[in-house]
Design a protein around this motif. Structure first.
Motif, PDB file in Angstrom:
ATOM      1  N   ILE A  24      15.066 -23.826  15.923  1.00  0.00           N
ATOM      2  CA  ILE A  24      14.652 -25.176  16.333  1.00  0.00           C
ATOM      3  C   ILE A  24      14.223 -25.989  15.116  1.00  0.00           C
ATOM      4  CG2 ILE A  24      12.896 -26.483  17.604  1.00  0.00           C
ATOM      5  CD1 ILE A  24      12.980 -24.135  19.691  1.00  0.00           C
ATOM      6  N   PHE A  74      17.274 -27.037  12.903  1.00  0.00           N
ATOM      7  CA  PHE A  74      18.096 -28.124  13.441  1.00  0.00           C
ATOM      8  C   PHE A  74      17.315 -29.418  13.624  1.00  0.00           C
ATOM      9  CE2 PHE A  74      20.912 -24.560  14.277  1.00  0.00           C
ATOM     10  CZ  PHE A  74      22.090 -25.079  13.766  1.00  0.00           C
ATOM     11  N   ASP A  75      16.032 -29.334  13.940  1.00  0.00           N
ATOM     12  CA  ASP A  75      15.219 -30.552  13.989  1.00  0.00           C
ATOM     13  C   ASP A  75      15.223 -31.257  12.635  1.00  0.00           C
ATOM     14  OD1 ASP A  75      14.504 -30.452  16.669  1.00  0.00           O
ATOM     15  OD2 ASP A  75      12.457 -29.733  16.297  1.00  0.00           O
ATOM     16  N   SER A 129      17.112 -27.842  20.229  1.00  0.00           N
ATOM     17  CA  SER A 129      16.407 -28.681  19.258  1.00  0.00           C
ATOM     18  C   SER A 129      16.016 -30.016  19.890  1.00  0.00           C
ATOM     19  CB  SER A 129      17.304 -28.941  18.043  1.00  0.00           C
ATOM     20  OG  SER A 129      16.883 -30.079  17.327  1.00  0.00           O
ATOM     21  N   CYS A 153      17.120 -30.645  27.019  1.00  0.00           N
ATOM     22  CA  CYS A 153      16.564 -29.961  25.859  1.00  0.00           C
ATOM     23  C   CYS A 153      15.970 -28.658  26.356  1.00  0.00           C
ATOM     24  CB  CYS A 153      15.495 -30.808  25.169  1.00  0.00           C
ATOM     25  SG  CYS A 153      14.845 -29.996  23.690  1.00  0.00           S
TER      26      CYS A 153
END
Length: 194
Positions: A7, A10-11, A71, A91
């Motif tokens: 997470i 990719f964030d 993400s 999400c």
């Protein structure tokens, strides 16, 4: 692999994701043909990122597209880019979400190495298919290029992509693999629910 690390990875990359995307319409057309994306189908886009394929699904007159990404930043950008009643973005973890419907097409595009348990993921996605539905795992690069790509910064949040034959062998018995392509440009394994 740790889901929190995935997470965070990719964030952090989400704001520049689209600008760094290398797109080939011919590769995407091949992938979507193999995936059975045609007028009237419902599509589950697994690890949809910023929704890079949403426009392609809609251009083929998909009736409904559900994008899922773990993400929050990727999902937020996907929602902000395209406002169409046929598209919804969730999400969350695709392995844990409850889906109220089954899908004609399930597509995992440029994301499969980021799942820690490939066989478990494939079984979960097979269970999301409508009768006669298709599950497709695809990448817009060769297997060798994919291995080089994931040997860099993504090394800690990915696992090696298996050869197409090995991925086909991981598919649950309810799926019949009828496309297995790994060439200098792309990687595509697609199966139909028996």
């Amino acid at each position: 692999m740790n889901k929190r690390e995935i997470i965070a990875y990719f964030d952090a990359r989400a704001p520049e994701w689209d600008a760094r995307m290398v797109r080939s319409d011919s590769k995407i057309a091949f992938i979507l043909d193999a995936a059975g994306v045609r007028p009237g189908v419902s599509v589950l886009d697994v690890a949809c990122g910023t929704g890079v394929l949403f426009g392609d699904y809609l251009a083929r007159d998909a009736a409904r597209v559900t994008g899922v990404d773990i993400s929050p930043e990727m999902a937020r950008i996907a929602v902000s880019k395209l406002r169409d009643p046929r598209v919804e973005v969730l999400c969350g973890d695709v392995e844990e979400l409850a889906f109220p419907r089954r899908y004609d097409c399930c597509v995992v595009y440029n994301a499969f190495p980021h799942f820690a348990h490939p066989a478990r993921l494939l079984a979960r996605l097979a269970a999301c298919l409508a009768p006669g539905g298709r599950l497709t795992v695809a990448h817009g690069m060769s297997l060798a290029a994919l291995h080089r790509h994931h040997a860099g910064a993504a090394r800690g949040v990915s696992r090696p992509m298996p050869e197409p034959e090995r991925l086909a062998a991981l598919m649950p018995p309810c799926l019949a693999v009828d496309v297995a392509v790994s060439d200098a440009e792309k990687y595509v394994v697609s199966a139909r629910l028996r």
